[in-house]
Structures are given as structure tokens and as C-alpha cells.
Design an enzyme around this catalytic site. Structure first.
Site, PDB file in Angstrom:
ATOM      1  N   GLU A   1       9.897  16.722  14.490  1.00 43.12           N
ATOM      2  CA  GLU A   1      10.397  16.707  13.085  1.00 43.12           C
ATOM      3  C   GLU A   1       9.676  17.728  12.377  1.00 43.12           C
ATOM      4  O   GLU A   1       8.466  17.768  12.458  1.00 43.12           O
ATOM      5  CB  GLU A   1      10.109  15.304  12.678  1.00 43.12           C
ATOM      6  CG  GLU A   1      10.631  14.872  11.325  1.00 43.12           C
ATOM      7  CD  GLU A   1      10.392  13.630  11.009  1.00 43.12           C
ATOM      8  OE1 GLU A   1       9.074  12.998  10.936  1.00 43.12           O
ATOM      9  OE2 GLU A   1      11.171  12.697  10.505  1.00 43.12           O
TER      10      GLU A   1
ATOM     11  N   LYS B   1       0.913  -1.307  -0.050  1.00 34.26           N
ATOM     12  CA  LYS B   1      -0.021  -0.053  -0.071  1.00 34.26           C
ATOM     13  C   LYS B   1       0.840   1.085  -0.013  1.00 34.26           C
ATOM     14  O   LYS B   1       1.474   1.599   1.096  1.00 34.26           O
ATOM     15  CB  LYS B   1      -0.901   0.072   1.126  1.00 34.26           C
ATOM     16  CG  LYS B   1      -1.818   1.328   1.282  1.00 34.26           C
ATOM     17  CD  LYS B   1      -1.547   2.166   2.264  1.00 34.26           C
ATOM     18  CE  LYS B   1      -1.952   3.503   2.181  1.00 34.26           C
ATOM     19  NZ  LYS B   1      -1.778   4.480   1.382  1.00 34.26           N
TER      20      LYS B   1
HETATM   21  P1  NAP Z   1       2.466   8.842   6.942  1.00 33.18           P
HETATM   22  O1  NAP Z   1       1.488  10.083   7.014  1.00 33.18           O
HETATM   23  O2  NAP Z   1       2.842   8.232   8.428  1.00 33.18           O
HETATM   24  O3  NAP Z   1       1.940   8.037   6.144  1.00 33.18           O
HETATM   25  C1  NAP Z   1       2.770   6.769   5.789  1.00 33.18           C
HETATM   26  C2  NAP Z   1       1.865   5.661   5.119  1.00 33.18           C
HETATM   27  O4  NAP Z   1       1.109   5.399   6.228  1.00 33.18           O
HETATM   28  C3  NAP Z   1       1.224   6.084   3.926  1.00 33.18           C
HETATM   29  O5  NAP Z   1       1.137   5.001   2.998  1.00 33.18           O
HETATM   30  C4  NAP Z   1      -0.269   6.267   4.633  1.00 33.18           C
HETATM   31  O6  NAP Z   1      -1.228   6.472   3.776  1.00 33.18           O
HETATM   32  C5  NAP Z   1      -0.341   5.438   5.436  1.00 33.18           C
HETATM   33  N1  NAP Z   1      -1.352   5.471   6.510  1.00 33.18           N
HETATM   34  C6  NAP Z   1      -1.868   6.705   7.020  1.00 33.18           C
HETATM   35  N2  NAP Z   1      -3.017   6.371   7.856  1.00 33.18           N
HETATM   36  C7  NAP Z   1      -2.944   5.263   8.104  1.00 33.18           C
HETATM   37  C8  NAP Z   1      -3.517   4.189   9.183  1.00 33.18           C
HETATM   38  N3  NAP Z   1      -4.434   4.783  10.112  1.00 33.18           N
HETATM   39  N4  NAP Z   1      -3.298   3.079   9.111  1.00 33.18           N
HETATM   40  C9  NAP Z   1      -2.297   2.548   8.303  1.00 33.18           C
HETATM   41  N5  NAP Z   1      -1.819   3.351   7.551  1.00 33.18           N
HETATM   42  C10 NAP Z   1      -1.692   4.681   7.348  1.00 33.18           C
HETATM   43  O7  NAP Z   1       4.041   9.390   6.705  1.00 33.18           O
HETATM   44  P2  NAP Z   1       4.261  10.247   5.378  1.00 33.18           P
HETATM   45  O8  NAP Z   1       3.613  11.641   5.680  1.00 33.18           O
HETATM   46  O9  NAP Z   1       3.869   9.610   3.871  1.00 33.18           O
HETATM   47  O10 NAP Z   1       5.964  10.324   5.491  1.00 33.18           O
HETATM   48  C11 NAP Z   1       6.662  11.312   6.128  1.00 33.18           C
HETATM   49  C12 NAP Z   1       7.074  10.655   7.292  1.00 33.18           C
HETATM   50  O11 NAP Z   1       7.781   9.431   7.056  1.00 33.18           O
HETATM   51  C13 NAP Z   1       8.076  11.306   8.155  1.00 33.18           C
HETATM   52  O12 NAP Z   1       7.532  11.361   9.692  1.00 33.18           O
HETATM   53  C14 NAP Z   1       9.374  10.598   8.346  1.00 33.18           C
HETATM   54  O13 NAP Z   1      10.210  10.616   9.356  1.00 33.18           O
HETATM   55  C15 NAP Z   1       9.029   9.217   7.960  1.00 33.18           C
HETATM   56  N6  NAP Z   1      10.074   8.474   7.513  1.00 33.18           N
HETATM   57  C16 NAP Z   1      10.791   7.738   8.067  1.00 33.18           C
HETATM   58  C17 NAP Z   1      11.844   6.774   7.442  1.00 33.18           C
HETATM   59  C18 NAP Z   1      12.498   5.854   8.420  1.00 33.18           C
HETATM   60  O14 NAP Z   1      13.233   5.050   7.771  1.00 33.18           O
HETATM   61  N7  NAP Z   1      12.665   6.071   9.564  1.00 33.18           N
HETATM   62  C19 NAP Z   1      11.977   7.110   6.054  1.00 33.18           C
HETATM   63  C20 NAP Z   1      11.327   7.867   5.283  1.00 33.18           C
HETATM   64  C21 NAP Z   1      10.066   8.480   6.004  1.00 33.18           C
HETATM   65  P3  NAP Z   1      -1.833   7.678   2.695  1.00 33.18           P
HETATM   66  O15 NAP Z   1      -0.768   8.784   3.105  1.00 33.18           O
HETATM   67  O16 NAP Z   1      -1.599   7.329   1.350  1.00 33.18           O
HETATM   68  O17 NAP Z   1      -3.161   7.896   3.140  1.00 33.18           O
END
Ligand code: NAP
Ligand code: MG
Length: 488
Positions: free
Chosen positions: A390, A180
């Protein structure tokens, strides 16, 4: 390069076919460099679509796991070759869909290819140990078995590398997969899946369902036939996925945020430190989990470092990442831009001094995109929000310190522990930083945002579930150990 519009609807990939979701709703993926440009449409699927994908993945896993590791590896090599052939197209799609510059997008796509090849080889490496049993006639050994069906939930910031660094080890160890991808970058993900399709994996082995996290991500978290869930993304979503998986006894792996520091010691090579701070902090518009966010500088070199930093930052050209002279692209979405602007406002309100940038760029040609000035604050203390949370944008917070003990204390004084670096020529300073720094990645005279696919990657404290991805370490999550005792 000319602007292209590719208004296709990208379907789900289930059981080796591109299929329409059970409803007609689509999400429009737009170019953050120009909101009027549509990159494509992706389906807003429903829970039933996940159910269908899990059924086929479960069935496919029965024969997939029986293949030799080498045979599974052959498919990974084919997927790598297919991506390599479409490298420019995939990278361009990434730039248009989430904004990072074309060279960065191409570098990431090449990394995806390398990851697939690395794990293809992993299919022929050892999976267990022989352990002396208490019975002299017996043989005792361990082997590793796949989990079953693995759910992969990924963010938009590395739309090729992150899905691949999860899918490749999942597959090579005999699991089947439901991906997903983030909606913000699902067209790019779909193109990667087209390459897996071209590689001819057995049907049902790898599947993709697009849609909102609250529906599709939740359905993956809750599905009784998904045996492992691997997630990269934000802190809050990660924790809710971990709880959901824990409640039903599924294995989970969470990689979340960072608040990564760089320490610049009095004896640092300042030019090197400036280069690394800019690269680590501002490449990908600061939207890396390993991005440098706090710059902790010893007082003797503070002014000189600051002046050199600002001088270099002034040279940064912001714009559409497809233009060759552009070094920094837009924030990936309007939401993301607004979040960054709200942190800038908070920084000012809480008493930090804005010394560079801080505004949205709305000049001619950029007003339709989500562009942000590279931004630097000083007089930041560790109680401020911009020193703790962050930001995920092109914002650096300068913190002046007297001693290196104080620097390391401040570096550790956050809830995250993903990556950290120090610039110094002194071996003693290096060793104490290695010992004292609570971070999964510790980097000496190198930028915080460096990840090598053959080495373990993951964070300490609230940055991760303490699991590690990539390299050999990936095996820990995607397999279970079986201990075998044989007596004649
Ligand atoms: P996000 O909002 O947490 O989304 C990540 C994924 O989770 C997306 O596919 C999102 O779907 C999905 N998601 C959202 N709500 C969910 C729920 N209730 N249940 C299950 N899945 C759900 O993060 P983002 O904004 O895409 O990415 C930025 C974040 O990623 C930052 O905090 C960054 O630090 C972190 N990050 C961490 C790493 C690491 O390896 N530590 C690497 C890269 C990024 P949709 O958005 O499609 O609705
Ligand atoms: Mg977009």
C-alpha cells in the site's frame, strides 16, 4: 479564503469536561499545505489519563445501558445537529490539518452527520429473534447486550467519518467510549467532540484522550476494563493491537490496508473508466484505504485508455485544498510524502516506467507544503513492490493483460482484499468478477473508493479482522448475543 492560525491547545475530554493531561507536553498540528501554519496543539497524554477516562466510562456505562435505545438515539440526533451547524468550520479545520480539499472535507463531515442520524434510528430497531425451543411450553429468544467500555483508535485520513462510524454504533448499543484520534488530525477530532459535548451526553459516556499511539493506543489495547477495541489504520499497528486485545480476552475489530485494483476490460466505457480511476486513485491525494492503486487494463484498449488517463491527469490542479480551483491537496504529512517518494524510487529501481509525475512539487507557493505530483507508472508487473504494498499516495500502477482471467488473477495476487472494481458492459464478465474477486467491496462500473454508510464495510484477507463496520453489520462488533430460555 484567508489563512487563519488557530494556536489553541486542545485538551482531553473526560467525564464531560475539557481537562489538561498529566504532563505538559504538546504535539504541534501543522498544515501540510504550509508547514509554517500551526492548526493547534494537542496534548501528549499519558497512560494515567487513559486510566482516568476508563474509570468514568465504566461508571457511566451502568446507567447509559439502562436508557432506551430511543433515548440514546436522541443524544445522537443532537450531536448530528451540532456538527451540521459547524459543518464549514469543521471541514475547514480538516483541510488545514490533513490537506484534503474543502469540498471533500465538507462531504466527509456531512457523512458524519448522516451516520449519526442513521444510528440514532438504529436505537429503535430489532435486536433479536424468537427461536422455537425443544420444549413446547417455553419461550426462547435472543437479545443483544453492549460490550461495556469500547476503545476507539482512528487514523488521520478520515478524521471525522471514521471516529463517528465507530462511536455512533458503540453508543447506540449501550457502550461508553474512549476515543484516541490520530495525532495528525486530533484538532479536527476535538471539534467533533465539542459537538458531542454540546449535545449534552451524560458525563463519562464519550471521552477523548490524545497522544501518541505507542502510549495512548497501547494503554487502550492493554486496559483490563476496556471490553472492545476498534481500530482503523495500518496493517502493522492493527496486528499488534489485535494480538494485545486477544491476549487479555477483549473483543477487537481491525480495518487496515488495501491495494485496490480496477480492471478495464476491452469492452469498457473508457471515459467512464478514466474518470473513476482518477477519482478513485487520486482524490484525497490517494490517501484512502479504498483508493485505486493498480489499474489492470486489457491489451486492445490499453494505449487508448492510457492516453486518455494521462491527458486528464495533466489537467489536475494541485495546491492548498482551501483554494476553490484546487482538485488535489498535499500529502497529509512530511512523513507521508517521503514514503510516497520512496515508493516512486523503488518503482524505478525495480524496472517500472514512470510516465507521469513522480516528484515533489516545489514551485512558487507550494514549496512549504508536502505536495506531490499525480504519478503514473507503466510496465508494472505483480512482483514489484509498487504492485504489492500500500503506497497511500497519488500513485497509479498500470498493468497490461491479455485476458480477463489473467486480470482477476493479478487483482487477487496481493495480501489485501478491501475493494475492487471492473469496467465492462458484459454481464458475464461482471458475474465472474463478482464470484472470483476476493474483496470486501466489489464494484461494477464504479470507482473502488465508494463506501455507503448503510451498507457493510470491511475487507477480506489481510485488510481486516473479517469483521464489518457500518450499516446494520456494526451491531456484530458492538454487542454480544444473549440467548434466553424461559419456562413458566
Ligand atoms: P497508523 O499509523 O496505523 O495509525 C492509526 C492509529 O493507531 C493512530 O491513532 C495511531 O496513533 C495509532 N497507533 C500507532 N501506534 C500504535 C500502537 N502501538 N498501539 C495502538 N495504537 C497505535 O495509520 P495511519 O497512518 O494513521 O493511517 C493510514 C492507514 O490507515 C493506511 O494503512 C490505511 O489503509 C489505513 N486505513 C484503513 C481503513 C479501512 O477501513 N480499512 C480506512 C482508513 C485508513 P498516532 O499516529 O497518533 O501516534
Ligand atoms: Mg497535520
Amino acid at each position: 479564503m484567508n489563512i487563519k492560525t488557530d494556536e489553541k491547545t486542545y485538551l482531553n475530554y473526560i467525564n464531560g469536561k475539557w481537562v489538561a493531561a498529566s504532563n505538559q507536553k504538546v504535539n504541534t498540528s501543522i498544515n501540510p499545505a504550509n508547514r509554517h501554519e500551526i492548526v493547534g496543539y494537542v496534548q501528549q497524554s499519558e497512560k494515567e489519563d487513559v486510566d482516568q477516562a476508563v474509570r468514568v466510562a465504566k461508571e457511566a456505562q451502568v446507567s447509559w445501558k439502562k436508557l432506551t435505545g430511543a433515548a440514546r438515539g436522541e443524544y445522537l440526533y443532537k450531536a448530528a445537529n451540532a456538527i451540521e451547524r459547524r459543518m464549514d468550520e469543521i471541514a475547514e479545520t480538516m483541510t488545514r490539518e490533513m490537506g484534503k480539499t474543502f469540498p471533500e472535507a465538507k462531504g466527509e463531515t456531512a457523512r458524519g452527520v448522516a451516520i449519526l442520524r442513521y444510528y440514532a434510528g438504529e436505537g429503535m430497531r430489532k435486536v433479536g429473534d424468537v427461536i422455537p425451543p425443544s420444549d413446547a411450553d417455553a419461550l426462547m429468544f435472543t437479545t443483544r447486550v453492549p460490550l461495556g467500555v469500547v476503545g476507539v483508535i482512528t487514523p488521520w485520513n478520515f478524521p471525522v467519518a471514521i471516529p463517528i462510524w465507530k462511536i455512533a454504533p458503540a453508543l447506540i448499543y449501550g457502550n461508553t467510549v474512549i476515543l484516541k484520534p490520530a495525532q495528525e488530525a486530533a484538532v479536527t477530532a476535538a471539534k467533533v467532540l465539542e459537538c458531542f459535548d454540546e449535545a449534552g451526553f451524560p458525563v463519562g459516556t464519550i471521552n477523548m484522550v490524545t497522544g501518541p499511539g505507542s502510549v495512548i493506543g497501547q494503554a487502550i489495547t492493554d486496559h483490563p476494563d476496556i471490553n472492545g477495541v476498534t481500530f482503523t489504520g495500518s496493517d502493522s499497528v492493527g496486528k499488534s493491537i489485535g494480538l494485545g486485545a486477544f491476549k487479555r480476552g477483549a473483543k477487537y475489530q481491525l480495518e487496515m490496508g488495501g491495494k485496490n485494483p480496477v480492471i478495464v476490460a476491452n469492452d469498457a466505457d473508457l471515459n467512464q473508466a478514466v474518470e473513476a480511476t482518477i477519482s478513485g486513485g487520486l482524490r484525497s491525494t490517494g490517501q484512502k484505504c479504498t483508493a485505486t492503486s493498480r489499474v489492470i487494463v486489457q491489451s486492445d484498449v490499453y494505449e487508448e485508455f492510457k492516453n486518455k488517463l494521462i491527458e486528464k491527469i495533466k489537467e489536475i490542479k494541485v495546491g492548498n485544498g482551501l483554494n476553490e480551483d484546487v482538485w488535489m491537496g498535499p500529502c497529509a504529512s512530511e512523513n507521508q510524502l517521503n514514503t510516497v517518494l520512496s515508493y516512486v524510487k523503488k518503482g524505478i529501481e525495480e524496472g517500472a516506467t514512470l510516465i507521469h509525475g513522480g516528484k515533489r512539487i516545489e514551485e512558487e507557493g507550494l514549496a512549504d507544503g508536502f505536495f506531490m505530483e499525480p504519478t503514473v507508472f507503466e510496465n508494472v508487473n505483480n512482483k514489484m513492490t509498487i504492485a504489492q504494498e500500500e503506497i497511500f499516495g497519488p500513485v497509479l500502477a498500470l498493468i497490461k493483460v491479455e485476458t480477463l482471467e489473467e486480470a482477476v488473477h493479478i487483482a487477487n495476487d496481493v495480501k489485501f482484499g478491501l475493494s475492487a472494481s471492473i469496467f465492462t458492459k458484459n454481464i458475464g464478465h461482471m458475474l465472474s468478477f463478482i464470484n472470483e474477486m476476493d474483496a470486501g467491496l466489489v464494484r461494477i462500473n464504479a470507482e473502488s473508493a465508494g463506501v455507503e454508510l448503510q451498507a457493510p464495510f470491511g475487507g477480506m484477507k489481510q485488510s481486516s479482522s473479517h469483521s464489518r463496520e457500518q450499516g446494520e453489520a456494526a451491531k456484530e462488533f458492538y454487542t454480544s448475543i444473549k440467548t434466553i430460555f424461559v419456562k413458566p
